[in-house]
Scaffold this motif. Structure first.
Motif, PDB file in Angstrom:
ATOM      1  N   ILE A   9     100.866 127.054  68.098  1.00 50.10           N
ATOM      2  CA  ILE A   9      99.461 126.806  68.409  1.00 50.10           C
ATOM      3  C   ILE A   9      98.775 126.253  67.168  1.00 50.10           C
ATOM      4  O   ILE A   9      98.871 126.856  66.088  1.00 50.10           O
TER       5      ILE A   9
ATOM      6  N   LEU B 188     102.101 123.821  79.961  1.00 48.50           N
ATOM      7  CA  LEU B 188     102.471 125.063  79.283  1.00 48.50           C
ATOM      8  C   LEU B 188     102.843 126.146  80.283  1.00 48.50           C
ATOM      9  O   LEU B 188     103.810 126.893  80.082  1.00 48.50           O
TER      10      LEU B 188
ATOM     11  N   HIS C 269      96.369 125.895  74.941  1.00 46.96           N
ATOM     12  CA  HIS C 269      97.284 126.806  74.249  1.00 46.96           C
ATOM     13  C   HIS C 269      96.720 128.225  74.237  1.00 46.96           C
ATOM     14  O   HIS C 269      97.453 129.198  74.478  1.00 46.96           O
TER      15      HIS C 269
END
Length: 500
Positions: free
Chosen positions: A154, A349, A244
């Motif tokens: 991240i 993600l 994220h």
């Protein structure tokens, strides 16, 4: 490039590009050191990125402990505190600035220039009613989370080192001082641009924007409208960052515009928290009485902050003689890509977290229903995804199933998930390995940080150092099972606030 092992970073290794902007942007002053500092921890990973030798922190000729505790300087350093403004909790807060941070300059590294900054190094002209210090408690949290986020993939500022002293600091109670050495390509925030726009200083606003584009966003120079291109770049990077955060279950806690990085980095770790039970309405900041920065609101708050940045850059975007309304529309159009960047990165993600290697139309509904299933009884977010990584197409879901009180709802979703995996001929072994590589076993839960803090407050820094090593390998099963276990009952009583 790495530094010669026999000498500390010398003047030729340092750059001071921000200092070259001139005194309108900062106040140059030395940090206020701490008496009799000691090392708490240091990051070998961050030092390697700087190109430093492994024993940099031990070398007498480097004198690193004194330098990074504000008591000495290496040749070439220029210590300064920058001025900025911003919106705090949605309200214009006026002039802010580095109230307890000192930028030491930029150091040339194998991957480019990186700025070093001391957080907690004493009063500056921007300290307002503060004391310019940071306490050991909050410094341990920032040090560990900076490196944990980096290990999770991240975007984040880094933490090179943490030093401490017996110097007393008053917060809710009497605590002791500490200094974190932070590292980033740039510490510029939305609030830097808001400051000069609000005070109607177009020359300085343009100078700052030109500096940022030249040093950190050179691709914008290829555009016919470089300031619009800059705004769009920041919007896309911010969208990716927020995706994220939401995918890993990270709550920042205080998303003021002065805490938003122009590079799309996680910056200023204060009352942050990783979700335990999945509660979209979770408020990690005890000072956030209205819930402005609740977990589920973070994406919309980031977009609000981008509006504030767009407003600040409007004088640059508006061509001379052009209708102001048209310029405003162009600025708003430039931040619109935030939405696409966020949604595309988030679904990508989440597909990875669910082990889906192809994109199908029904994936959004499958993911949304999975999150609703977790939220229904606030299932532990990290553990649920880790156990999902063991899901076998032909196996009983076992340990995963046991997380859910509503077995019927779980089985209904699991059947849809199983069918989705079969539709792309997913192989259990390969998929499970890929999922374990993106679903962490360990995140910096509040109770883990609290354990390190309590030990450090009585002079034992070994738990901070141990936890750092664990957090830098978050996808590996830890040797100490409690690091990846459900939080203990006492963890629910922990509170973090803006003083954390």
């Amino acid at each position: 490039m790495s530094f010669p092992s026999a000498s500390p970073p010398q003047a030729e290794h340092w750059r001071n590009r921000f200092a070259s902007l001139g005194p309108a942007f900062f106040t140059e002053l030395p940090p206020q050191g701490m008496p009799q500092p000691v090392w708490v921890a240091h990051s070998a990973s961050c030092a390697a990125e700087l190109g430093w030798p492994e024993n940099w922190w031990q070398r007498e000729d480097w004198n690193a402990l004194q330098v990074l505790s504000g008591n000495a300087a290496w040749p070439g350093m220029r210590s300064l505190a920058s001025v900025y403004s911003g919106h705090q909790f949605g309200v214009w807060a006026g002039q802010l600035g580095d109230g307890r941070a000192h930028l030491l300059g930029e150091i040339r590294t194998p991957s480019g220039s990186l700025e070093l900054q001391l957080k907690g190094a004493g009063l500056t002209p921007y300290s307002r009613r503060g004391d310019g210090r940071a306490v050991l408690r909050s410094s341990i949290r920032e040090f560990l989370c900076s490196e944990a986020m980096h290990a999770l993939g991240i975007p984040s500022t880094r933490a090179l080192a943490l030093s401490a002293s017996a110097l007393p600091v008053r917060r809710e109670s009497l605590e002791t001082a500490a200094i974190v050495t932070r590292v980033a390509p740039s510490f510029l925030r939305f609030g830097h641009f808001e400051h000069f726009a609000h005070h109607q200083k177009p020359a300085q606003l343009r100078q700052l924007a030109d500096h940022f584009i030249a040093e950190h966003a050179p691709a914008c120079l290829e555009s016919d409208a470089p300031y619009l291109a800059l705004l769009e770049q920041v919007a896309r990077q911010t969208g990716s960052l927020l995706a994220h955060w939401q995918a890993v279950g990270f709550c920042h806690g205080v998303m003021n515009t002065d805490n938003m990085s122009m590079l799309g980095l996680t910056i200023d770790y204060g009352p942050f928290g990783f979700l335990d039970g999945f509660n979209p309405g979770h408020i990690c900041n005890h000072s956030d009485h209205q819930g402005r920065y609740a977990f589920a609101r973070q994406p919309s708050v980031a977009f609000w902050n981008l509006h504030a940045l767009a407003q600040a850059l409007l004088p640059l975007i508006q061509n001379e003689g052009e209708d102001p309304e048209a310029a405003s529309e162009r600025a708003l159009d430039a931040i619109e890509p935030y939405k696409q960047a966020f949604s595309e990165r988030f679904i990508a993600l989440m597909r990875a977290k669910l082990g889906l290697h192809s994109a199908q139309a029904e994936d959004t509904a499958l993911i949304d229903d999975w999150l609703r299933l977790l939220a229904a009884t606030q299932v532990d977010y990290t553990i649920a995804h880790r156990r999902l990584s063991q899901f076998g197409v032909h196996d009983d879901p076992g340990a995963l199933r046991d997380l859910f009180l509503d077995r019927e709802a779980f089985y209904a979703w699991a059947q849809r998930y199983r069918s989705r995996l079969q539709a792309e001929a997913s192989q259990d072994g390969a998929r499970q390995a890929a999922m374990r590589a993106v679903n962490p076993a360990v995140v910096l839960r509040n109770h883990l940080a609290e354990g390190a803090i309590r030990a450090a407050q009585v002079g034992n820094f070994s738990e901070t150092q141990r936890l750092l090593q664990v957090l830098q390998r978050p996808f590996d099963e830890p040797t100490q099972a409690s690091d990846a276990a459900f939080p203990p009952d006492w963890a629910h009583t922990l509170e973090v606030s803006c003083s954390s």
